[in-house]
Design a protein around this motif. Sequence first.
Motif, PDB file in Angstrom:
ATOM      1  N   ILE A   1       7.609  23.619 -97.881  1.00 26.58           N
ATOM      2  CA  ILE A   1       7.503  24.064 -96.484  1.00 26.58           C
ATOM      3  C   ILE A   1       6.147  23.671 -95.912  1.00 26.58           C
ATOM      4  O   ILE A   1       6.042  23.223 -94.765  1.00 26.58           O
ATOM      5  N   THR A   2       5.087  23.812 -96.720  1.00 27.46           N
ATOM      6  CA  THR A   2       3.746  23.414 -96.269  1.00 27.46           C
ATOM      7  C   THR A   2       3.710  21.925 -95.948  1.00 27.46           C
ATOM      8  O   THR A   2       3.159  21.514 -94.921  1.00 27.46           O
TER       9      THR A   2
ATOM     10  N   GLY B   1       6.210  20.080 -95.044  1.00 32.67           N
ATOM     11  CA  GLY B   1       6.981  19.912 -93.812  1.00 32.67           C
ATOM     12  C   GLY B   1       6.179  20.292 -92.585  1.00 32.67           C
ATOM     13  O   GLY B   1       6.209  19.592 -91.563  1.00 32.67           O
ATOM     14  N   LEU B   2       5.440  21.400 -92.672  1.00 33.97           N
ATOM     15  CA  LEU B   2       4.606  21.829 -91.539  1.00 33.97           C
ATOM     16  C   LEU B   2       3.512  20.807 -91.249  1.00 33.97           C
ATOM     17  O   LEU B   2       3.187  20.538 -90.083  1.00 33.97           O
ATOM     18  N   PHE B   3       2.938  20.212 -92.307  1.00 33.50           N
ATOM     19  CA  PHE B   3       1.929  19.163 -92.096  1.00 33.50           C
ATOM     20  C   PHE B   3       2.534  17.954 -91.391  1.00 33.50           C
ATOM     21  O   PHE B   3       1.897  17.344 -90.520  1.00 33.50           O
ATOM     22  N   GLU B   4       3.746  17.576 -91.744  1.00 31.09           N
ATOM     23  CA  GLU B   4       4.400  16.449 -91.085  1.00 31.09           C
ATOM     24  C   GLU B   4       4.644  16.754 -89.609  1.00 31.09           C
ATOM     25  O   GLU B   4       4.447  15.903 -88.748  1.00 31.09           O
ATOM     26  N   ILE B   5       5.061  17.973 -89.312  1.00 24.20           N
ATOM     27  CA  ILE B   5       5.286  18.377 -87.917  1.00 24.20           C
ATOM     28  C   ILE B   5       3.951  18.416 -87.165  1.00 24.20           C
ATOM     29  O   ILE B   5       3.865  17.950 -86.026  1.00 24.20           O
ATOM     30  N   LEU B   6       2.900  18.943 -87.801  1.00 23.05           N
ATOM     31  CA  LEU B   6       1.577  18.973 -87.174  1.00 23.05           C
ATOM     32  C   LEU B   6       1.108  17.562 -86.840  1.00 23.05           C
ATOM     33  O   LEU B   6       0.607  17.304 -85.740  1.00 23.05           O
ATOM     34  N   GLY B   7       1.283  16.635 -87.784  1.00 24.16           N
ATOM     35  CA  GLY B   7       0.901  15.239 -87.527  1.00 24.16           C
ATOM     36  C   GLY B   7       1.664  14.659 -86.351  1.00 24.16           C
ATOM     37  O   GLY B   7       1.103  13.925 -85.526  1.00 24.16           O
ATOM     38  N   ALA B   8       2.943  14.989 -86.246  1.00 28.38           N
ATOM     39  CA  ALA B   8       3.768  14.506 -85.129  1.00 28.38           C
ATOM     40  C   ALA B   8       3.253  15.052 -83.807  1.00 28.38           C
ATOM     41  O   ALA B   8       3.144  14.318 -82.818  1.00 28.38           O
TER      42      ALA B   8
END
Length: 176
Positions: free
Chosen positions: A60-61, A63-70
Amino acid sequence: MLKKNNFLTILEWSFCLYVAGMMILFGAGKYQQFDHSVNEKFKGMKIMWDFYSYSKPFVITLGLFEILGAVLLIVPKTRIIGCLFLTSLLTNVILQDYFYDVPAIFGAITLQLIVFFILWLNRVPVMNGIKAFTQVSKGINPGNQIKQIIYIALCTLLIFVIMFYLVTFLLNAFLL
């Protein structure tokens, strides 16, 4: 008629939205992505999937980093930071895909190449940032610069040691 600057702006936005959309999909899908139902013919990939499947909070962490980068990529003022952030994530994905024989490597390489192109479109602010970051202040004697470097190195070491013991303490507290 479409001017060159307008075309590059449209191209940059198109690439940003594409990469951001893919990273949001990958990030949001992390929760469901790693389970034990992987095809046996990809042995390396199965090992990696089993590793990631062990800890949902870790996945989940990521995934959240990927969303933050986006999100950082979509916002023009944070676009360069988003590119650098996504480069660190995508480099990790590319290396894992390569060493564990994951067929999705070409998608990750494509996203990374697009991120490099976005950085190239923003090369002037990138270069200005590098120059500002590496610029030596005038009027400071070399003795003070050495003291500053030693001070920064010692502070960095201290923060590292504190973080190491803090993480070790937290892991022991939650896992034991």
